[in-house]
Design a protein around this motif. Structure first.
Motif, PDB file in Angstrom:
ATOM      1  N   ALA A  83     -16.912   0.063  -5.934  1.00 26.32           N
ATOM      2  CA  ALA A  83     -15.722   0.729  -5.395  1.00 26.32           C
ATOM      3  C   ALA A  83     -15.123  -0.080  -4.242  1.00 26.32           C
ATOM      4  CB  ALA A  83     -16.069   2.139  -4.928  1.00 26.32           C
ATOM      5  N   ASP A  84     -15.985  -0.632  -3.395  1.00 22.86           N
ATOM      6  CA  ASP A  84     -15.503  -1.423  -2.254  1.00 22.86           C
ATOM      7  C   ASP A  84     -14.829  -2.712  -2.709  1.00 22.86           C
ATOM      8  OD1 ASP A  84     -16.417   0.461  -0.473  1.00 22.86           O
ATOM      9  OD2 ASP A  84     -18.307  -0.570  -0.041  1.00 22.86           O
ATOM     10  N   ASP A  85     -15.244  -3.234  -3.867  1.00 23.29           N
ATOM     11  CA  ASP A  85     -14.685  -4.497  -4.368  1.00 23.29           C
ATOM     12  C   ASP A  85     -13.360  -4.320  -5.111  1.00 23.29           C
ATOM     13  OD1 ASP A  85     -16.771  -5.950  -3.314  1.00 23.29           O
ATOM     14  OD2 ASP A  85     -17.932  -5.998  -5.177  1.00 23.29           O
ATOM     15  N   TRP A  86     -13.030  -3.089  -5.490  1.00 22.22           N
ATOM     16  CA  TRP A  86     -11.780  -2.859  -6.198  1.00 22.22           C
ATOM     17  C   TRP A  86     -10.591  -3.170  -5.299  1.00 22.22           C
ATOM     18  CZ3 TRP A  86     -13.346   2.584  -8.396  1.00 22.22           C
ATOM     19  CH2 TRP A  86     -14.058   2.403  -9.596  1.00 22.22           C
ATOM     20  N   SER A  87      -9.576  -3.777  -5.857  1.00 24.08           N
ATOM     21  CA  SER A  87      -8.321  -3.979  -5.136  1.00 24.08           C
ATOM     22  C   SER A  87      -7.605  -2.635  -5.014  1.00 24.08           C
ATOM     23  CB  SER A  87      -7.429  -4.966  -5.888  1.00 24.08           C
ATOM     24  OG  SER A  87      -7.026  -4.411  -7.137  1.00 24.08           O
ATOM     25  N   MET A  88      -6.578  -2.594  -4.172  1.00 25.49           N
ATOM     26  CA  MET A  88      -5.831  -1.344  -4.022  1.00 25.49           C
ATOM     27  C   MET A  88      -5.225  -0.933  -5.366  1.00 25.49           C
ATOM     28  SD  MET A  88      -2.929  -0.212  -1.257  1.00 25.49           S
ATOM     29  CE  MET A  88      -1.590  -1.257  -1.851  1.00 25.49           C
ATOM     30  N   GLU A 118       5.862   2.092   3.960  1.00 26.40           N
ATOM     31  CA  GLU A 118       5.343   2.735   2.750  1.00 26.40           C
ATOM     32  C   GLU A 118       4.037   2.073   2.301  1.00 26.40           C
ATOM     33  OE1 GLU A 118       9.317   4.434   0.439  1.00 26.40           O
ATOM     34  OE2 GLU A 118       8.764   2.313   0.218  1.00 26.40           O
ATOM     35  N   ILE A 119       3.981   0.748   2.408  1.00 22.51           N
ATOM     36  CA  ILE A 119       2.744   0.031   2.072  1.00 22.51           C
ATOM     37  C   ILE A 119       1.609   0.469   2.989  1.00 22.51           C
ATOM     38  CG2 ILE A 119       1.603  -2.235   2.173  1.00 22.51           C
ATOM     39  CD1 ILE A 119       3.158  -1.949  -0.327  1.00 22.51           C
ATOM     40  N   LEU A 120       1.915   0.621   4.287  1.00 23.27           N
ATOM     41  CA  LEU A 120       0.906   1.056   5.252  1.00 23.27           C
ATOM     42  C   LEU A 120       0.399   2.448   4.916  1.00 23.27           C
ATOM     43  CD1 LEU A 120      -0.575   0.296   7.870  1.00 23.27           C
ATOM     44  CD2 LEU A 120       1.301   1.380   9.133  1.00 23.27           C
ATOM     45  N   SER A 121       1.317   3.332   4.564  1.00 24.55           N
ATOM     46  CA  SER A 121       0.937   4.703   4.194  1.00 24.55           C
ATOM     47  C   SER A 121       0.107   4.717   2.923  1.00 24.55           C
ATOM     48  CB  SER A 121       2.193   5.554   4.011  1.00 24.55           C
ATOM     49  OG  SER A 121       1.865   6.849   3.551  1.00 24.55           O
ATOM     50  N   LEU A 122       0.518   3.895   1.956  1.00 25.31           N
ATOM     51  CA  LEU A 122      -0.201   3.839   0.682  1.00 25.31           C
ATOM     52  C   LEU A 122      -1.600   3.264   0.865  1.00 25.31           C
ATOM     53  CD1 LEU A 122      -0.135   4.311  -2.352  1.00 25.31           C
ATOM     54  CD2 LEU A 122       0.876   2.041  -2.632  1.00 25.31           C
ATOM     55  N   THR A 123      -1.758   2.319   1.774  1.00 24.46           N
ATOM     56  CA  THR A 123      -3.071   1.739   2.057  1.00 24.46           C
ATOM     57  C   THR A 123      -4.050   2.800   2.552  1.00 24.46           C
ATOM     58  OG1 THR A 123      -2.082  -0.403   2.608  1.00 24.46           O
ATOM     59  CG2 THR A 123      -4.313   0.013   3.417  1.00 24.46           C
TER      60      THR A 123
END
Length: 327
Positions: A83-88, A118-123
């Motif tokens: 899970a930690d290795d998955w990209s966003m 929006e990118i920050l929120s999505l992160t």
């Protein structure tokens, strides 16, 4: 009083957990209800299909499972590293297989342009999803809620379907993991529903033996057996599939024929490597839940788990000395 999940799950101690859920109603989850005479056998397929689907979505692997008439057992391996290795993007793709996500996550996967804010929120949203995708609670919730909705729809009713929260046990060492897996795989035999492991429908041992008969590799939906422990070994259970299947088969014969304390005239080699006697093994594989509550393992591992989860007392300490000590 029920304990929080934080006091039952400690990935520092182990990634392996035994979970089970029981149906609350008189009518059965599966099988034939002796009270009404109605058959719910088809629901076994619902549960098995949903379990295997969730394993493809979550960073959680299935080691063993058994779908019974009014309850479900599953042994899980929480793969937090994956899970930690998955990209966003991978996190969002996995999450969207189960839920709609947010407007921002939908825009992102449609490859529409997002602003910096929006990118920050999505992160931050993806961070929450990532944690949920290796959470046992979210895994079991997605299983139980789905089955409850389908059963209620079929029964034409509303209300609670499962008997409260699912139960969870931490499996702290390899002896506890294999004993619990065998306990789960042998559920239909103990319940006198089946006579052999390979004919026990909707169980992991049936799926594994079917793959062997068809001369295929191990079922991709299940955590594989990868042979005896060695350095740089692939992810999986550090014993051979052949050893495990033979052990479950001869244990099933003992349970079926009531030959307590005896396994095919001599101790199975896998028991020698686990450091368990025939008597210890048969007790574990027939009475696992009776002897352990929140965790199962050797005494030292139980003490460590107790400290890490904040338990003042840990039920099963005496049993761990007697059943999971070196023979």
């Amino acid at each position: 009083m029920p304990r929080s999940r934080a006091s039952q799950v400690s990935l520092i101690d182990t990634p392996y957990y035994h979970c089970n859920s029981r149906c609350v109603r008189r009518c059965y989850l599966c099988g034939v209800d002796s009270y009404s005479g109605q058959s719910y056998e088809h629901r076994r397929g619902w549960v098995e299909e949903r379990l295997l689907f969730l394993a493809s979505v979550f960073a959680i692997d299935i080691c063993a499972y058994a779908v019974m008439s009014n309850h479900v057992h599953v042994v899980l391996f929480v793969d937090k590293n994956t899970a930690d290795d998955w990209s966003m993007k991978e996190v969002l793709e996995h999450w969207h297989q189960l839920h709609r996500g947010t407007l921002l996550s939908q825009k992102y996967l449609r490859e529409e342009t997002l602003t910096d804010s929006e990118i920050l929120s999505l992160t931050e949203t993806a961070k929450i999803y990532r944690q949920r995708l290796h959470s046992i609670s979210w895994f079991m919730g997605n299983l139980n809620e789905y089955i409850a909705r389908e059963a209620n729809k079929e029964d034409g009713c509303t209300g609670r379907f499962w008997e409260g929260r699912f139960k969870s046990q931490a499996l702290l060492d390899e002896s506890a993991v294999l004993a619990c897996m065998a306990y789960v795989d042998l559920n239909p035999i103990r319940a006198k529903m089946e006579s052999t492991p390979e004919t026990s429908k909707h169980t992991s041992i049936c799926k594994r033996t079917k793959a062997i008969k068809q001369k295929k590799s191990q079922p991709h939906q299940l955590l594989p057996f990868v042979g005896n422990y060695k350095q740089d070994m692939p992810k999986g259970i550090a014993y051979s599939l052949k050893d495990y299947c033979e052990l479950v088969d001869c244990t099933g014969r003992c349970i079926r024929e009531d030959k307590a304390g005896h396994i095919e005239h001599h101790q199975n080699p896998i028991l020698e490597r686990l450091g368990l006697s025939d008597d210890q093994w048969l007790t574990l594989t027939t009475e696992f839940e009776k002897h352990f509550c929140y965790a199962a393992g050797a005494e030292q591992m139980m003490h460590q788990f107790k400290v890490h989860t904040g338990h003042q007392r840990m039920r099963g300490m005496c049993q761990s000395k007697a059943l999971l000590k070196r023979a």
